[in-house]
Write a protein that holds these residues in place. Sequence first.
Motif, short mmCIF file in Angstrom:
data_model
loop_
_atom_site.label_atom_id
_atom_site.label_comp_id
_atom_site.label_asym_id
_atom_site.label_seq_id
_atom_site.Cartn_x
_atom_site.Cartn_y
_atom_site.Cartn_z
N ARG A 154 0.80 -1.14 0.07
CA ARG A 154 0.03 -0.15 0.07
C ARG A 154 0.75 1.17 0.01
N ALA A 181 6.16 6.34 -5.26
CA ALA A 181 6.16 5.72 -6.20
C ALA A 181 7.07 6.44 -7.63
N ARG A 182 7.14 7.87 -7.42
CA ARG A 182 8.01 8.57 -8.15
C ARG A 182 9.44 8.16 -8.04
N HIS A 183 9.80 8.29 -6.80
CA HIS A 183 11.01 7.81 -6.39
C HIS A 183 11.52 6.55 -7.05
N GLU A 214 10.04 4.57 -9.41
CA GLU A 214 9.85 4.71 -10.98
C GLU A 214 11.11 5.37 -11.46
N GLN A 237 2.11 2.61 -3.21
CA GLN A 237 1.07 3.49 -4.14
C GLN A 237 1.20 5.01 -3.71
N CYS A 238 1.85 5.36 -2.82
CA CYS A 238 1.98 6.74 -2.26
C CYS A 238 2.80 7.63 -3.40
N PRO A 239 2.20 8.59 -3.61
CA PRO A 239 2.75 9.23 -4.94
C PRO A 239 4.39 9.40 -4.96
N ALA A 240 4.89 10.07 -3.76
CA ALA A 240 6.28 10.27 -3.65
C ALA A 240 7.13 9.23 -3.66
#
Lengths: 462, 87
Positions: free
Chosen positions: B27, B35-37, B39, B30-33
């Motif tokens: 879960r 997930a960005r890191h 990715e 899925q936190c945007p920050a």
Amino acid sequence: MSNRAASGFSLHEDTSASLIGLAILALALAVTWQARPATDGESRERYPKGWPTPLAATIDRPQPWSDSPLQALRDKKDNSIAAPILLGMAWVVAVGAAGAALGGGEVLRFLPGAAMLAALTGAAWFLAAQKLVHHYNLEYPLWALAIGLTIGNTVGAPRWLMPALNGEFLIKTGLVIFGAEVLVSRLLELGLPGLMTSWLVTPVVLVTTYWAGVHLLRIPSRSLCMVVSADMSVCGVSAAIATAAACRAKKEELSLAIGLSLFFTVIMMVAMPPFIAWVGMDPIVGGAWLGGTIDATGAVVAAGEALGKEAGQVAATVKMIQNSMIGLIAFAVAVYWTGWVDRDGAAARGSLGAEVWRRFPKFILGFLLASLLCSWLFSSGPAQALWVDGAITGFTSRLRAWLFCAGFVCMGLQTNFRELAPALVSGRPLVLYVAGQFLNLVLTLAMASLTFGWLFRKAVDS
Amino acid sequence: MNWPPGSGRLAALGAAAALLWCGVFPRLLQCPALARHIELMDRREVNPAAMYYTELEHLPLRPPWLERRVRLWPAAVAAMASPSGRE
């Protein structure tokens, strides 16, 4: 080793570790040479990680997974890697069995426990491969220790597992194999600025932190001071393992040092890139600063890449140069320990050289031999460099990681939480780590600015 | 069947670990920050869990752009190293 006298033949643990480690290295080099490419064998562009080796198919580790552990059984190209993971476990059993046989133990009594140890090692890999854990550098030693500590401090290790719990032997054998990765030739990769940043600051921080731990903080265990100082100043867990073996630190001390290192690695990996960007530091200087201060190699690259491609490349290369110091530091610590710290009264009257030789951890010689042999081979020519790189990246570094992981499971199983309590309660190892890391940050920044930012900067010179 | 002492605590800890690894951590991913890191790291093929440089996806060899910006071997050192005594 246990059951030494069972078969009448037994070798010292250090000798067994050296022989098995060097034999594995010879096997890796021979198989990689046998399968050398027919064309472009000198091309780094074609083979960036060295020649492919058939031994790579015999060992792998679970891949990063996000939702289901089953995802860990497939590689990036979606091929199944279940067989190489199972074979990785088999390698742990085989190396342990060879050690038991050379140490005079009963191999049959060893096998059931070794199979369970290999399974627990595999479980530690699965925990470490969860994507969140993987990306925040909570490395496998932490989970191997956690699994061992949890079992050891709840139900305890069953009797049939005990013959297989020879963590020291597994770690020593892993260290001898690891010697092949400590390539002296890599030291010159960033020229004089790289050498000055890595090689001037690191020994100063190591010696100062150790001295402060012993004399200012008065931590009773000198080996704890040494292991904390080495993992903080050199390169984290790998340096901690090598120096702990060289100064015969207790397993609780190594566990504590690794815990401290991993905790602060996560903090520094997250906090340093935004700080560097915020103050507008040059990416080369910033990368060198990251490479010289963050303990773990993977965290260095992650922090550098978060700052930008250029910073990431410099950070990784500075760290690699620092990585190459492990051999020299482990040797120096072993000599210092046997000659000065651990010297007993009776022996002190004899010759220092003889005393050092008698007590010297002999597997360090196997480690140095592997390092010097592979460094010589690596620097003999471009084809030889790809040969060594292929054998290391395709096989020996994977096996070394499995052996370390199994060694940490053993250490966890044999560690009592209560033995860790005094060091944790006093808080002094934590103070030592923080103070040493502060000195490391200041000195490395000064040296990186001096060398990469000013002294050897072409723009300034011209 | 008699379970060894401590079995309950071991089972509880195992269940807690399973909940964290298979429930909470996925879960958090899925936190945007985060997930960005992740990715970014995946795109650049970074192995953040590498313990040693040999475990990295790309061996850290000297980047080609560096020599344009930093004098890796000053003239005096380079002159000493060259057979003719000159750089």
